[in-house]
Design an enzyme around this catalytic site. Sequence first.
Site, short mmCIF file in Angstrom:
data_model
loop_
_atom_site.label_atom_id
_atom_site.label_comp_id
_atom_site.label_asym_id
_atom_site.label_seq_id
_atom_site.Cartn_x
_atom_site.Cartn_y
_atom_site.Cartn_z
N LYS A 1 0.84 -1.19 0.00
CA LYS A 1 0.00 0.00 0.00
C LYS A 1 0.88 1.25 0.00
O LYS A 1 1.53 1.57 0.99
CB LYS A 1 -0.94 -0.01 1.21
CG LYS A 1 -1.97 -1.12 1.14
CD LYS A 1 -2.82 -0.99 -0.13
CE LYS A 1 -3.75 -2.18 -0.32
NZ LYS A 1 -4.52 -2.07 -1.58
N LYS A 36 -13.02 -6.80 -8.49
CA LYS A 36 -13.69 -6.87 -7.19
C LYS A 36 -15.18 -7.16 -7.41
O LYS A 36 -15.88 -6.41 -8.10
CB LYS A 36 -13.51 -5.56 -6.42
CG LYS A 36 -12.08 -5.32 -5.94
CD LYS A 36 -12.01 -4.03 -5.14
CE LYS A 36 -10.69 -3.92 -4.37
NZ LYS A 36 -9.53 -3.69 -5.25
#
Length: 367
Positions: free
Chosen positions: A165, A265
């Site tokens: 991240k 997703k």
Amino acid sequence: MKITALNVYQVDLPLKEGRYSWSNGNYVEVFDSTVLEIITDEGLKGYAECCPLGSAYLPSFALGVRAGLAELSPHLIGQDPLNIGQINRTMDAALRGHPYAKAPVDIACWDLLGKATGQPLYTLLGGDAQQDVVLYRAISQEAPEIMAQKIEGYAAEGYTKFQLKVGGDANDDIDRIHATRAVLKKTDLLVADANTGWTRHEAARVVGAIAGMDVYVEQPCLTYEECVSIRRRTALPFVMDEVIDTPNILVRGIAEDAMDVINLKISKVGGLSKARLMRDLCVAHGIPMTIEDTWGGDITTAAIAHLARSTPSEFTFSATDFNSYGTVDIAEGAPKRVNGRMTAADRPGLGVTPIFDALGAPVAQYS
């Protein structure tokens, strides 16, 4: 078969690490997940889960899932849940947009279809394409040395793919990428995921500073056009995620050579029906996928596992075992990680049974 009732549950999913942080200072400590139960006149029940990544990630939020279900439920009572195409057309006619709120209805109907036909969902979604799927581990945004230590720890658990991240200060992110790549094996994969967090000039700086490294760049900027601009400036493999949210934009991305990999997703695109369509488009055009969701627990992880298991391994870049991040079990029979991999159950439907003691009483009931 007819839908006779919908029960909606809310469950908190605390994190084992205490906090999950990503771009621009965003973080979540306890995820707010919604579990849907669809009840039919034949006694079968279908289940699904939807858990947005907070309210500042995509155009979705936890209360929106439940508000959407309140809006949709009157239109679903009396419908045939096995006619999943009609279920989706009914939802689209009743509520414009908000695909994440429609996703649990679509997934629960797929669960019912599997149970009604006695087949696991991976069979219905395309067949058994691989026995188990390779997982990635997301590394929450922290100081470079801490992220490197965490990668070493998760590598010892069998993970070989890591999603770092980034999307914060460009200088810090360059250090994060160098520090984490240095502790990995040559065969391990590292994805620097900015989660839309860089401006174009910051993204240009970062890809220039890591040129020649063995690393993937994921969703550097907020818009599709900005990301394509960065794609043109780097030879590094490129992943698109947040902006690939409909079949139409996927087709555009394929036509414009906008990416090498996408992050698919399930709730972002509206459920398993559209995710399967987009998966098949990717396979037809040679685009591998990370198959996952925004977040979730055991039920979300089961849906991911079934879609991934029905996808050829060469097009499954990775998948996610979200239920290993949290401290609360909400279903029995969910996939469990083994040496960095997981598989979907051979039982009918999703193959999971909710733990109602963990879910508590419904927060809404529609009949």
